[in-house]
Design an enzyme around this catalytic site. Structure first.
Site, mmCIF file in Angstrom:
data_model
loop_
_atom_site.group_PDB
_atom_site.id
_atom_site.type_symbol
_atom_site.label_atom_id
_atom_site.label_comp_id
_atom_site.label_asym_id
_atom_site.label_seq_id
_atom_site.Cartn_x
_atom_site.Cartn_y
_atom_site.Cartn_z
ATOM 1 N N GLU A 1 -10.005 5.646 3.211
ATOM 2 C CA GLU A 1 -10.836 4.561 3.712
ATOM 3 C C GLU A 1 -9.909 3.394 3.991
ATOM 4 O O GLU A 1 -8.816 3.320 3.430
ATOM 5 C CB GLU A 1 -11.869 4.161 2.656
ATOM 6 N N SER B 1 1.443 -9.724 -1.165
ATOM 7 C CA SER B 1 1.140 -8.292 -1.066
ATOM 8 C C SER B 1 1.301 -7.732 0.334
ATOM 9 O O SER B 1 1.495 -6.536 0.507
ATOM 10 C CB SER B 1 -0.276 -8.028 -1.573
ATOM 11 N N LYS C 1 0.801 -1.224 0.000
ATOM 12 C CA LYS C 1 0.000 0.000 0.000
ATOM 13 C C LYS C 1 0.836 1.278 0.000
ATOM 14 O O LYS C 1 0.415 2.303 -0.522
ATOM 15 C CB LYS C 1 -0.938 0.007 1.214
#
Lengths: 268, 392
Positions: B108, B374, B86
């Site tokens: 969010e 990830s 991220k």
């Protein structure tokens, strides 16, 4: 002339537009709510189509959507409410919806069924003019007025494009934010009305935050042709949702007070 | 590249309230300018290298290779600062926001990884951060809530709807509408209205670009297969996009939840139909009247009824194959990887590991298979422990 335009032209005074959410808190109550508002003097009824994810709406209307969906609201029941309204009134009805509801049913089918039920205009809250090509075509064919919002950040180029495409009236968003009652309208709202007034002869209706006869009077003075009350009305419905008689009375009284403001200083 | 009006094929677009149009246009113009600005590119790569820890390794996994009968590599986004891919996006967008003169970031989050990554970027670049998070997700991702708060971010509980990621996006959009002057909405995946799917993809393709080089160095050729999990789809598009024109087989693993047939899942591309949610035309999970469905996944990060519009296009063209991985398969993969390779995957990434295990009969010995890991699994450890009666 179509019914919305005719209503603005023939009134000889500004209009009061009342918003409710279809099937809030249930089917029969919202038919009764529409009737009470019309009896109190509402000139146009704006009927919200309940949606699970209403991103343009504040908490009051979100809760109404939740109640309506729990009561089983579907596009069919929304159209049925309009058919029931047509038994007692010819006031214009405008649907306020989110695009996924329209897309899922099919644009042509949604507009045809809406028109057959007696709907006069449709505003899609999450459809800017750039994306409106497919619905505009169908709206023209079915004789439904496609209504668009403008707000103070709308650029002059985009405003021109919106004014070219819009039918019925222009929906002016009074302030940058979601729907919900404001204690006072922001000062900029009046300047915004005057600015748009100079750009078009189309009727201007102002919504978002509009709740009291004083708000409406301020907007009319600035040149608005209509004031739209939404969350204020939905709050009344929420408060009286377990007692239909008191709900009808409160809504009718509210509509009478808002309608009085359309007659200028001194009231009715 | 997306075509006219931000379309990927017929998917994408800008289905937003009028009040957001001006700010989306401003964002698109600023991004077009800044993405070609040498100083911006230099600054972002500086932070990615010296702060975030790029490049991340491409790790050969001998035991898993033996189990699955192919050369298995993991792209180690779990080793990026913050513990997931991220940060690639949040550093890029936070710098963009600063360039645009914005004074506040909102975001969010589902699993909390994007919220954490936004909090990191905000703390480092001196931008206050407020993160919308569903109440349900706050309950199952306590660790990440505390991490965000440690970095000075304010976590705002969302109590509407299903109280998960979809509702957090709704609240962030509502906040943004009221604060467009000073606020940038730092969206966490390749979803939302144009230009977000493009911006987030661009910042995440660093994953795939590194894999190209690393595979050439390690094996002298490109991989044969790429596998990644897909919620909104940012880690997957980051890995896939640089290989779109190559002869590489790609698989996206969606959240199968309790199984597609139960309706309790988050597998948008496998079990959904096209529609409009959060500003874009894309596949989504909805009922017969167009109301958005409530989803279920063991992984909060995949518990979302929408998906990025570019994935919808890749699904329809058949370029990427999408499969649904159920909760129990993901849980089993979550336990498998630490035992065999000493790496605890995020529950989201465990879906990609599970997909590789399911596909093993299609592999040959010489196949190079790259799985995007990830994120790391620390955030999920307490939840998995609770399923077996708590920490022993």
């Amino acid at each position: 002339m179509r019914r919305i335009g005719e209503t603005f032209t023939s009134a000889g005074r500004p209009l009061f537009i009342a918003f409710i959410v279809a099937c809030d808190p249930d089917f029969e109550s919202s038919v009764a709510a529409a009737r009470a508002l019309v009896e109190g003097g509402a000139d146009i009824i704006e009927l919200g189509v309940p949606f699970s994810d209403p991103v343009a709406d504040g908490p009051v209307i979100q809760r109404a959507d939740v109640r309506a969906l729990a009561a089983g609201a579907t596009p069919d029941s929304v159209f049925e409410i309009v058919r029931r309204m047509r038994l007692f009134s010819t006031v214009p009805v405008v649907l306020l919806t989110y695009y996924n509801i329209v897309h899922h049913r099919g644009i042509s089918r949604f507009y045809r069924e809406a028109g057959e039920a007696g709907v006069d205009g449709i505003l899609i809250a999450d459809m800017p003019v750039e994306e409106s090509g497919p619905v505009m075509k169908v709206a023209e064919k079915t004789g439904i007025d496609q209504i668009f919002m403008v707000c103070e950040t709308t650029s002059p180029e985009r405003l021109e494009q919106i004014l070219k495409n819009a039918r019925g009236f222009i929906y002016l968003v009074s302030h940058m934010g979601v729907t919900g009652v404001l204690p006072a309208l922001p000062h900029g709202a009046m300047a915004f009305v005057r600015y748009i007034r100079e750009k078009t002869h189309m009727p201007l209706a102002v919504g978002f935050g509009v709740a009291t006869p004083a708000h409406a009077a301020e907007l009319y003075n600035a040149g608005a042709d209509a004031a739209i009350a939404g969350s204020a009305i939905v709050s009344i419905i929420e408060k009286h949702r377990d007692d239909m008689e008191s709900m009808k009375k409160a809504l009718k009284n509210y509509a009478i007070s808002m309608r009085a403001a359309t007659n200028g200083p001194g009231g009715a | 590249m997306p075509g006219k009006k931000g379309r990927f094929g017929k998917f994408g677009g800008q289905y937003v309230p009028e009040a957001l149009m001006a700010t989306l246009i401003e964002l698109e113009e600023s991004y077009q300018k800044i993405s070609r600005d040498r100083e911006f590119v230099r600054e972002l790569s500086h932070y990615l290298k010296n702060y975030a820890g790029r490049s991340t390794p491409l790790t050969y996994c001998p035991n898993m290779s033996e189990d699955l009968g192919a050369k298995i590599y993991l792209k180690r986004e779990d080793l990026l600062h913050g513990g997931a891919h991220k940060l690639n996006n949040t550093l890029g967008q936070a710098l963009l926001a600063r360039y645009m003169g914005k004074k506040r970031l909102i975001a969010e989050t589902g699993a909390g990884q994007h919220g954490v990554a936004t909090a990191i970027a905000g703390a480092m670049l001196n931008l206050p951060v407020e993160v919308y998070m569903g109440e349900e997700d706050i309950a199952r991702q306590r660790l990440n809530v505390f991490r965000m708060e440690l970095m000075g971010a304010k976590v705002i509980p969302v109590r509407t709807g299903s109280r998960t990621l979809k509702d957090a996006v709704n609240e962030a959009l509502r906040d943004w509408v009221g604060n467009i002057g000073d606020t940038h909405y730092l969206i966490g995946s390749v979803v939302g209205p144009h230009p977000f799917p493009l911006i987030v993809r661009d910042f995440q393709t660093v994953i795939g670009r590194e894999v190209r080089k690393q595979s050439m160095n390690a094996e002298g050729r490109l991989p044969d297969r790429l596998i990644a999990c897909v919620g909104g789809g940012s880690n997957a598009i980051g890995l896939f996009h640089p290989f779109i024109r190559d002869n590489v087989t790609m698989t996206g693993a969606e959240a199968g939840g309790h199984g597609l047939i139960t309706g309790e899942h988050g597998a948008t591309l496998c079990g959904g139909t096209p529609g409009v949610l959060h500003g874009a035309f894309s596949y989504l999970l909805q009922d017969e009247n167009g109301q958005i469905a409530e989803t279920h996944s063991i992984s909060a990060g995949l518990d979302y009824p929408g998906v990025g519009p570019e994935h919808s296009m890749l699904r329809d063209t058949g370029r990427v194959h999408y499969i649904a991985v159920n909760d129990d398969e993901a849980l089993s993969a979550f336990r498998y990887l630490p035992r065999r390779e000493g790496i605890i995957p995020a529950m989201e990434s465990a879906h990609a590991i599970a997909a590789a295990r399911r596909l093993k009969d299609e592999f040959t010995r010489d196949d190079i298979v790259v799985i995007n890991l990830s994120g790391r699994g620390d955030k999920d450890v307490a939840g998995v422990a609770a399923m077996q009666g708590g920490f022993q």
